[in-house]
Motif scaffolding. Structure first.
Motif, PDB file in Angstrom:
ATOM      1  N   ILE A 195     -33.478  36.601  42.579  1.00  0.00           N
ATOM      2  CA  ILE A 195     -31.963  36.151  41.921  1.00  0.00           C
ATOM      3  C   ILE A 195     -31.885  34.629  42.392  1.00  0.00           C
ATOM      4  CG2 ILE A 195     -29.743  36.440  41.991  1.00  0.00           C
ATOM      5  CD1 ILE A 195     -31.212  38.544  40.197  1.00  0.00           C
ATOM      6  N   THR A 196     -31.884  34.539  43.604  1.00  0.00           N
ATOM      7  CA  THR A 196     -31.818  33.003  44.267  1.00  0.00           C
ATOM      8  C   THR A 196     -32.465  32.093  43.703  1.00  0.00           C
ATOM      9  OG1 THR A 196     -31.112  34.015  46.238  1.00  0.00           O
ATOM     10  CG2 THR A 196     -31.839  31.630  46.367  1.00  0.00           C
ATOM     11  N   ALA A 197     -33.863  32.372  43.340  1.00  0.00           N
ATOM     12  CA  ALA A 197     -34.668  31.338  42.653  1.00  0.00           C
ATOM     13  C   ALA A 197     -34.179  31.066  41.202  1.00  0.00           C
ATOM     14  CB  ALA A 197     -36.048  31.816  42.716  1.00  0.00           C
ATOM     15  N   TRP A 198     -33.601  31.981  40.440  1.00  0.00           N
ATOM     16  CA  TRP A 198     -33.303  31.787  39.108  1.00  0.00           C
ATOM     17  C   TRP A 198     -31.807  31.127  38.992  1.00  0.00           C
ATOM     18  CZ3 TRP A 198     -35.525  31.683  34.593  1.00  0.00           C
ATOM     19  CH2 TRP A 198     -36.724  32.808  34.498  1.00  0.00           C
ATOM     20  N   MET A 199     -31.279  31.532  40.122  1.00  0.00           N
ATOM     21  CA  MET A 199     -29.781  30.584  40.107  1.00  0.00           C
ATOM     22  C   MET A 199     -29.953  29.187  40.124  1.00  0.00           C
ATOM     23  SD  MET A 199     -27.352  32.632  39.626  1.00  0.00           S
ATOM     24  CE  MET A 199     -25.994  31.922  40.334  1.00  0.00           C
ATOM     25  N   MET A 200     -31.060  28.871  41.236  1.00  0.00           N
ATOM     26  CA  MET A 200     -31.526  27.591  41.343  1.00  0.00           C
ATOM     27  C   MET A 200     -31.893  27.084  40.021  1.00  0.00           C
ATOM     28  SD  MET A 200     -30.677  26.695  44.449  1.00  0.00           S
ATOM     29  CE  MET A 200     -31.382  25.201  44.369  1.00  0.00           C
ATOM     30  N   THR A 201     -32.773  27.915  39.222  1.00  0.00           N
ATOM     31  CA  THR A 201     -33.209  27.361  38.057  1.00  0.00           C
ATOM     32  C   THR A 201     -32.192  27.046  37.037  1.00  0.00           C
ATOM     33  OG1 THR A 201     -35.429  28.535  38.290  1.00  0.00           O
ATOM     34  CG2 THR A 201     -34.881  27.923  35.891  1.00  0.00           C
ATOM     35  N   GLY A 202     -31.092  27.828  36.980  1.00  0.00           N
ATOM     36  CA  GLY A 202     -29.958  27.486  36.412  1.00  0.00           C
ATOM     37  C   GLY A 202     -29.213  26.311  36.602  1.00  0.00           C
ATOM     38  N   VAL A 203     -29.363  25.906  38.094  1.00  0.00           N
ATOM     39  CA  VAL A 203     -28.759  24.317  38.474  1.00  0.00           C
ATOM     40  C   VAL A 203     -29.292  23.612  37.861  1.00  0.00           C
ATOM     41  CG1 VAL A 203     -28.222  23.225  40.282  1.00  0.00           C
ATOM     42  CG2 VAL A 203     -27.800  25.579  40.426  1.00  0.00           C
ATOM     43  N   LEU A 204     -30.814  23.754  38.010  1.00  0.00           N
ATOM     44  CA  LEU A 204     -31.871  22.527  37.380  1.00  0.00           C
ATOM     45  C   LEU A 204     -31.558  22.447  36.099  1.00  0.00           C
ATOM     46  CD1 LEU A 204     -34.077  20.895  37.750  1.00  0.00           C
ATOM     47  CD2 LEU A 204     -35.642  22.823  37.368  1.00  0.00           C
ATOM     48  N   ILE A 205     -31.438  23.592  35.112  1.00  0.00           N
ATOM     49  CA  ILE A 205     -31.226  23.417  33.866  1.00  0.00           C
ATOM     50  C   ILE A 205     -29.944  22.710  33.378  1.00  0.00           C
ATOM     51  CG2 ILE A 205     -30.741  24.581  31.615  1.00  0.00           C
ATOM     52  CD1 ILE A 205     -32.465  26.721  32.519  1.00  0.00           C
ATOM     53  N   ALA A 206     -28.819  22.892  34.127  1.00  0.00           N
ATOM     54  CA  ALA A 206     -27.590  22.202  34.176  1.00  0.00           C
ATOM     55  C   ALA A 206     -27.679  20.806  34.599  1.00  0.00           C
ATOM     56  CB  ALA A 206     -26.657  22.813  35.223  1.00  0.00           C
ATOM     57  N   ARG A 207     -28.606  20.611  35.552  1.00  0.00           N
ATOM     58  CA  ARG A 207     -28.819  18.948  35.842  1.00  0.00           C
ATOM     59  C   ARG A 207     -29.614  18.449  34.889  1.00  0.00           C
ATOM     60  NH1 ARG A 207     -28.426  14.325  36.747  1.00  0.00           N
ATOM     61  NH2 ARG A 207     -29.136  13.268  38.591  1.00  0.00           N
ATOM     62  N   LEU A 208     -30.395  18.933  34.057  1.00  0.00           N
ATOM     63  CA  LEU A 208     -31.106  18.154  32.881  1.00  0.00           C
ATOM     64  C   LEU A 208     -30.206  18.209  31.701  1.00  0.00           C
ATOM     65  CD1 LEU A 208     -34.475  20.225  32.828  1.00  0.00           C
ATOM     66  CD2 LEU A 208     -34.192  17.945  33.732  1.00  0.00           C
ATOM     67  N   LEU A 209     -29.261  18.792  31.552  1.00  0.00           N
ATOM     68  CA  LEU A 209     -28.299  18.793  30.392  1.00  0.00           C
ATOM     69  C   LEU A 209     -27.239  17.751  30.794  1.00  0.00           C
ATOM     70  CD1 LEU A 209     -27.298  22.449  29.638  1.00  0.00           C
ATOM     71  CD2 LEU A 209     -28.767  21.085  28.090  1.00  0.00           C
ATOM     72  N   VAL A 210     -26.919  17.497  31.934  1.00  0.00           N
ATOM     73  CA  VAL A 210     -25.981  16.576  32.447  1.00  0.00           C
ATOM     74  C   VAL A 210     -26.896  15.098  32.153  1.00  0.00           C
ATOM     75  CG1 VAL A 210     -24.739  15.354  34.298  1.00  0.00           C
ATOM     76  CG2 VAL A 210     -24.532  17.926  33.676  1.00  0.00           C
ATOM     77  N   SER A 211     -27.875  15.104  32.611  1.00  0.00           N
ATOM     78  CA  SER A 211     -28.810  13.700  32.714  1.00  0.00           C
ATOM     79  C   SER A 211     -28.990  13.278  31.307  1.00  0.00           C
ATOM     80  CB  SER A 211     -29.923  14.211  33.511  1.00  0.00           C
ATOM     81  OG  SER A 211     -30.070  14.452  34.747  1.00  0.00           O
ATOM     82  N   ALA A 212     -29.150  14.385  30.150  1.00  0.00           N
ATOM     83  CA  ALA A 212     -29.313  14.045  28.867  1.00  0.00           C
ATOM     84  C   ALA A 212     -28.236  13.809  28.103  1.00  0.00           C
ATOM     85  CB  ALA A 212     -30.086  15.158  28.133  1.00  0.00           C
ATOM     86  N   ASP A 213     -27.057  13.577  28.927  1.00  0.00           N
ATOM     87  CA  ASP A 213     -25.651  13.450  28.469  1.00  0.00           C
ATOM     88  C   ASP A 213     -25.357  14.499  27.162  1.00  0.00           C
ATOM     89  OD1 ASP A 213     -25.050  11.300  29.914  1.00  0.00           O
ATOM     90  OD2 ASP A 213     -26.142   9.886  28.602  1.00  0.00           O
ATOM     91  N   LEU A 214     -25.711  15.695  27.507  1.00  0.00           N
ATOM     92  CA  LEU A 214     -25.551  16.696  26.452  1.00  0.00           C
ATOM     93  C   LEU A 214     -24.226  17.495  26.856  1.00  0.00           C
ATOM     94  CD1 LEU A 214     -29.178  18.037  25.776  1.00  0.00           C
ATOM     95  CD2 LEU A 214     -27.866  16.669  24.277  1.00  0.00           C
TER      96      LEU A 214
END
Length: 355
Positions: free
Chosen positions: A15-34
């Motif tokens: 679960i922790t690994a997938w939560m970190m994956t969720g944070v990574l997805i959020a980081r990519l969305l922010v970096s792409a200005d989405l």
């Protein structure tokens, strides 16, 4: 049980690994200005948890395709279809969750689901599930290897214990004393028979010691051991003891664990022939069919209760020994009527290349 869901520590790490994956997805969305950080986290974390539970089902897909029964084309097709379903499910959830957030925030559109982004979400769901399938496949393969090693170690221990038990039963005072008493009695009335029995008894013990350390022997060697054993018993019981062997030529080349047939003959005599005033015939049938070796031992028994029944310990030990060697592939069954006892064994046929 599922290797992740059945272990608390693994589950928390997963679960922790997938939560970190969720944070990574959020980081990519922010970096792409989405999206901004708050929306990106609200959007990606639930999706990551869903992705974790969806991906865990890959274990059961792999379990449904045992290595010894699958073909490469079938496995590739099922893996591809399962990954495609995962990609579509992931994409559909992204659309649905985005719509829920739009309605909840009263904004016209929080995240613009462009065709490019949709393809990216689909590919992500497809690729992650396919990687999970391959990872679980490797895990199951190594788990099967470990299980096979454990089974082999257990079979060796059981085989050694069985061999020691057989040796003890063969040198059991009743058997040895009866044989020696028979030899002593024959010495005065039939010296030739006494000598024959002595030689047969010596050959029997010599061969027993010779095969005790082997993991598997040919059926021909086991039958030779049985012949020496029966030669001793034949002199003791005379015409009371009859024996019929029906063994096909193909079956004689089979490899079997040592000491599986001789104890059955000993039990047939002890619990069957010995208790019958007129004795009877022990019938042994062995043949090979397809990839299986079939062994059946049939002997008459007394109808009087208690005279021809044992405690079943030897038969249960035989069943456990087969399970340790062959898993669910081997079968041991028996049935008793008022007139006879029949034991049947079925085990994988292993050809002796030295024959």
């Amino acid at each position: 049980m599922h290797p992740i869901l059945s272990d608390r520590r693994r589950f928390l790490v997963y679960i922790t690994a997938w939560m970190m994956t969720g944070v990574l997805i959020a980081r990519l969305l922010v970096s792409a200005d989405l999206a901004n950080w708050s929306f990106a986290l609200i959007f990606s974390l639930p999706l990551a948890l869903f992705g974790g539970f969806l991906t865990s089902s890959a274990y059961f897909v792999c379990r449904s395709l045992p290595f010894n029964r699958r073909s490469f084309s079938l496995a590739a097709l099922i893996f591809a279809c399962a990954s495609m379903i995962s990609g579509i499910s992931w994409l559909g959830l992204c659309y649905g969750w985005n719509k829920v957030l739009v309605l909840a925030s009263d904004e016209v559109e929080v995240l613009h689901m462009s065709s490019h982004l949709s393809v990216l979400f689909f590919i992500t769901g497809f690729a992650v599930y396919l990687l999970a399938l391959l990872a679980f496949d490797v895990y199951i393969a190594f788990d099967n290897i470990r299980e096979a090693d454990r089974r082999e170690a257990a079979s060796r221990l059981l085989a050694r214990d069985a061999e020691l038990q057989v040796l003890r039963s063969q040198i059991d005072p009743h058997f040895l004393f009866n044989s020696l008493n028979s030899i002593s009695a024959l010495t005065a009335i039939d010296a030739v028979a006494a000598r024959t029995m002595t030689i047969a008894l010596a050959d029997f013990f010599r061969q027993t010691l010779a095969i005790a350390e082997k993991e598997k022997i040919s059926l021909k060697d086991e039958l030779r051991l049985c012949e020496n054993f029966l030669a001793v018993e034949k002199i003791r019981f005379g015409k009371k003891l009859g024996i019929e062997f029906e063994v096909t030529i193909e079956a004689e080349t089979a490899l079997i664990p040592p000491m599986i047939l001789q104890p059955l003959l000993e039990n047939a005599i002890k619990h069957g022939i010995r208790n019958l005033p007129k004795g009877g015939i022990i019938k042994v049938t062995i043949f090979q069919r397809d990839c299986w070796l079939h062994i059946a031992v049939e002997n008459p028994v007394s109808s009087a209760p208690g005279n021809s029944t044992g405690n079943g310990l030897g038969l249960n030990n035989l069943r456990q020994r087969f399970f340790a060697l062959y898993g669910e592939q081997a079968r041991v069954s028996w049935q008793r009527t008022d007139e006879k006892f029949v034991l049947e064994m079925t085990l994988p046929f292993e050809h002796n290349n030295h024959e």
